[in-house]
Scaffold this motif. Structure first.
Motif, PDB file in Angstrom:
ATOM      1  N   LEU A 165      68.143  21.486  68.205  1.00 45.73           N
ATOM      2  CA  LEU A 165      68.794  22.607  68.885  1.00 45.73           C
ATOM      3  C   LEU A 165      70.146  22.909  68.247  1.00 45.73           C
ATOM      4  CD1 LEU A 165      68.846  24.700  71.144  1.00 45.73           C
ATOM      5  CD2 LEU A 165      69.717  22.925  72.680  1.00 45.73           C
ATOM      6  N   SER A 169      70.893  26.369  65.962  1.00 44.92           N
ATOM      7  CA  SER A 169      71.961  27.226  66.481  1.00 44.92           C
ATOM      8  C   SER A 169      73.118  27.363  65.497  1.00 44.92           C
ATOM      9  CB  SER A 169      72.443  26.687  67.825  1.00 44.92           C
ATOM     10  OG  SER A 169      71.382  26.757  68.764  1.00 44.92           O
ATOM     11  N   GLY A 176      68.226  30.761  67.374  1.00 48.75           N
ATOM     12  CA  GLY A 176      69.322  29.912  67.810  1.00 48.75           C
ATOM     13  C   GLY A 176      70.119  30.535  68.935  1.00 48.75           C
ATOM     14  N   LEU A 177      70.903  29.687  69.563  1.00 49.24           N
ATOM     15  CA  LEU A 177      71.781  30.118  70.656  1.00 49.24           C
ATOM     16  C   LEU A 177      73.222  29.899  70.245  1.00 49.24           C
ATOM     17  CD1 LEU A 177      69.785  28.354  73.503  1.00 49.24           C
ATOM     18  CD2 LEU A 177      69.803  30.809  73.043  1.00 49.24           C
ATOM     19  N   ALA A 178      74.123  30.482  71.002  1.00 56.22           N
ATOM     20  CA  ALA A 178      75.546  30.293  70.732  1.00 56.22           C
ATOM     21  C   ALA A 178      76.310  30.295  72.045  1.00 56.22           C
ATOM     22  CB  ALA A 178      76.066  31.402  69.823  1.00 56.22           C
ATOM     23  N   LEU A 182      74.128  28.238  74.723  1.00 60.55           N
ATOM     24  CA  LEU A 182      73.781  27.008  74.013  1.00 60.55           C
ATOM     25  C   LEU A 182      74.182  25.793  74.831  1.00 60.55           C
ATOM     26  CD1 LEU A 182      72.795  25.339  71.633  1.00 60.55           C
ATOM     27  CD2 LEU A 182      74.957  25.865  70.448  1.00 60.55           C
ATOM     28  N   ASP A 183      75.383  25.802  75.389  1.00 61.32           N
ATOM     29  CA  ASP A 183      75.837  24.677  76.219  1.00 61.32           C
ATOM     30  C   ASP A 183      74.901  24.483  77.416  1.00 61.32           C
ATOM     31  OD1 ASP A 183      77.994  24.423  74.494  1.00 61.32           O
ATOM     32  OD2 ASP A 183      79.376  25.504  75.802  1.00 61.32           O
ATOM     33  N   GLU A 185      71.725  25.486  77.769  1.00 57.68           N
ATOM     34  CA  GLU A 185      70.386  25.047  77.362  1.00 57.68           C
ATOM     35  C   GLU A 185      70.382  23.613  76.857  1.00 57.68           C
ATOM     36  OE1 GLU A 185      67.454  26.687  77.990  1.00 57.68           O
ATOM     37  OE2 GLU A 185      68.919  27.842  79.150  1.00 57.68           O
TER      38      GLU A 185
END
Length: 195
Positions: A165, A169, A176-178, A182-183, A185
């Motif tokens: 992950l 990201s 990806g997440l940001a 992100l935190d 998930e």
């Protein structure tokens, strides 16, 4: 070797390694060049080779510094946290934060590959195992019935999932997440892995 010579040799090795770490911090894996590192440290190329047989050995040293820094921040992060799931969440978030703040060192840790036939030194394997112990301890508390073999596999699985992950990201992949997502998930992932 006399005590004075030994101290001088250790100082040279330390300064060369510091120059290599600094090079990676500013330019990534590609910035590690023996001639440039020697110049930055204030030594001859021969002095570098006296302490590091080749660029791979120097990068192993840099990666050892990175692993040490990760170990330090992880140990500090869980001080005073007794609940195992809370520890795992904090460890994952700390790992993510370290990668965000030290992206070039972190990337080099995983991007550097030794040439075929050259084995990773046992000391570096042990440094990696020491980091996995941070995950294994709370997992064992959550699941005391796990055998040692299953715990080792589950620990690696948890690390691989969190690392994946983080990697996707930070590489800014389209999936990806940001930021806050992100935190959030990451917390969701850890809850499912630890469940």
């Amino acid at each position: 070797m006399s005590g004075k010579q030994q101290a001088k040799s250790e100082e040279t090795q330390r300064r060369v390694l510091e120059a290599a770490v600094s090079a990676v911090e500013t330019g990534g894996l590609e910035a590690v060049n023996i001639r440039k590192i020697a110049a930055d440290a204030g030594y001859s190329v021969g002095s570098v080779y006296k302490h590091y047989e080749d660029q791979d050995a120097l990068l192993l040293g840099v990666n050892s510094v990175t692993l040490g820094r990760i170990k330090l921040v992880m140990a500090e992060a869980i001080v005073g946290i007794d609940e195992p799931l809370a520890q795992l969440k904090m460890l994952a978030q700390t790992y993510l934060d370290f990668a965000r703040q030290n992206e070039r060192l972190w990337t080099t840790l995983f991007a550097h590959r030794l040439p075929e036939g050259k084995k990773v030194p046992e000391w570096q394997i042990q440094e990696n195992i020491a980091l996995l112990a941070f995950i294994a301890a709370p997992l064992k508390q959550l699941h005391p019935d796990l055998t040692d073999e299953t715990l080792a596999a589950r620990t690696r699985t948890c690390f691989a999932a969190v690392h994946g992950l983080v990697t996707i990201s930070l590489e800014d992949r389209f999936i990806g997440l940001a930021g806050k997502p992100l935190d959030r998930e990451m917390e969701f992932l850890v809850e499912r892995l630890a469940g």
